[in-house]
Design a protein around this motif. Structure first.
Motif, mmCIF file in Angstrom:
data_model
loop_
_atom_site.group_PDB
_atom_site.id
_atom_site.type_symbol
_atom_site.label_atom_id
_atom_site.label_comp_id
_atom_site.label_asym_id
_atom_site.label_seq_id
_atom_site.Cartn_x
_atom_site.Cartn_y
_atom_site.Cartn_z
ATOM 1 N N LEU A 55 -1.347 3.463 1.197
ATOM 2 C CA LEU A 55 -1.160 2.021 1.090
ATOM 3 C C LEU A 55 -1.881 1.470 -0.148
ATOM 4 O O LEU A 55 -1.325 0.644 -0.876
ATOM 5 C CB LEU A 55 -1.655 1.326 2.358
ATOM 6 N N ALA A 56 -3.099 1.940 -0.399
ATOM 7 C CA ALA A 56 -3.839 1.498 -1.591
ATOM 8 C C ALA A 56 -3.103 1.914 -2.862
ATOM 9 O O ALA A 56 -3.014 1.142 -3.824
ATOM 10 C CB ALA A 56 -5.249 2.071 -1.577
ATOM 11 N N GLU A 59 0.024 -0.225 -3.398
ATOM 12 C CA GLU A 59 -0.372 -1.563 -3.840
ATOM 13 C C GLU A 59 -0.663 -1.562 -5.347
ATOM 14 O O GLU A 59 -0.243 -2.474 -6.065
ATOM 15 C CB GLU A 59 -1.599 -2.050 -3.069
ATOM 16 N N ARG A 60 -1.397 -0.535 -5.815
ATOM 17 C CA ARG A 60 -1.691 -0.434 -7.252
ATOM 18 C C ARG A 60 -0.418 -0.236 -8.060
ATOM 19 O O ARG A 60 -0.241 -0.831 -9.122
ATOM 20 C CB ARG A 60 -2.667 0.708 -7.516
ATOM 21 N N SER A 62 2.650 -1.186 -7.207
ATOM 22 C CA SER A 62 3.409 -2.438 -7.194
ATOM 23 C C SER A 62 2.809 -3.451 -8.166
ATOM 24 O O SER A 62 3.542 -4.163 -8.867
ATOM 25 C CB SER A 62 3.434 -3.029 -5.787
ATOM 26 N N ALA A 63 1.484 -3.527 -8.215
ATOM 27 C CA ALA A 63 0.829 -4.452 -9.138
ATOM 28 C C ALA A 63 1.117 -4.072 -10.590
ATOM 29 O O ALA A 63 1.353 -4.940 -11.442
ATOM 30 C CB ALA A 63 -0.673 -4.471 -8.884
ATOM 31 N N GLU A 142 9.543 2.567 -2.608
ATOM 32 C CA GLU A 142 8.329 1.772 -2.389
ATOM 33 C C GLU A 142 8.326 1.203 -0.968
ATOM 34 O O GLU A 142 7.309 1.239 -0.271
ATOM 35 C CB GLU A 142 8.251 0.643 -3.431
ATOM 36 N N ARG A 146 5.638 2.183 2.007
ATOM 37 C CA ARG A 146 4.886 1.175 2.770
ATOM 38 C C ARG A 146 5.095 1.352 4.273
ATOM 39 O O ARG A 146 4.151 1.249 5.056
ATOM 40 C CB ARG A 146 5.312 -0.226 2.363
#
Length: 152
Positions: A55-56, A59-60, A62-63, A142, A146
């Motif tokens: 998950l981390a 998130e990175r 996606s950012a 993605e 998730r």
């Protein structure tokens, strides 16, 4: 002629070293029954990615993708920024290899990173078809990553 002789001499001198390396790596003996497999299993379990790590990571990723999309929205996109974006995506792609083992819950995280980097490369190369295809694949992978991380 001297070069050929020198290359041949060096190759001949390297053969024993190569043979010793092969003998050291290949162990055809029976495993020692007194040794326990538990430390090996603990090592494998410690290196297996967890849901929190997946998950981390996503998130990175996606950012980073969102940062790239912001670069595209501004008309004054600097080539250095685009190169740094490509480097950031390549670094995330390298990091995602730990999720890449097929038939694991988080293998879609690796696919998402590969597709994101591929989409950015298609964008840099002005290949709209490659960008669209890779970005669609990224979005799907993605989402699946998730979901796997949420379930795990």
């Amino acid at each position: 002629m001297k070069r050929i002789c020198l290359v041949g001499l060096l190759a001949w001198a390297a053969l024993p070293a190569i043979g010793q390396e092969k003998l050291r790596i290949i162990d055809l003996g029976e495993p020692d029954p007194t040794t326990s497999q538990a430390p090996r299993e603990q090592t494998l379990a410690a290196t297996a990615p967890t849901a929190g790590q997946a998950l981390a990571f996503i998130e990175r990723l996606s950012a980073t993708v969102e940062t790239g999309m912001e670069q595209l929205r501004t008309p004054q996109a600097d080539p250095n920024q685009r190169r740094r974006q490509a480097q950031a995506l390549a670094a995330l792609e390298d990091e995602a290899q730990r999720f890449g083992v097929l038939f694991t819950p988080f293998h879609k995280c690796n696919e998402a990173a590969i597709d994101a980097a591929s989409a950015w490369q298609g964008l840099i190369a002005n290949d709209a078809k490659r960008f669209d295809s890779a970005f669609d694949s990224y979005a799907k992978a993605e989402t699946e990553c998730r979901e796997a991380a949420d379930q795990g």
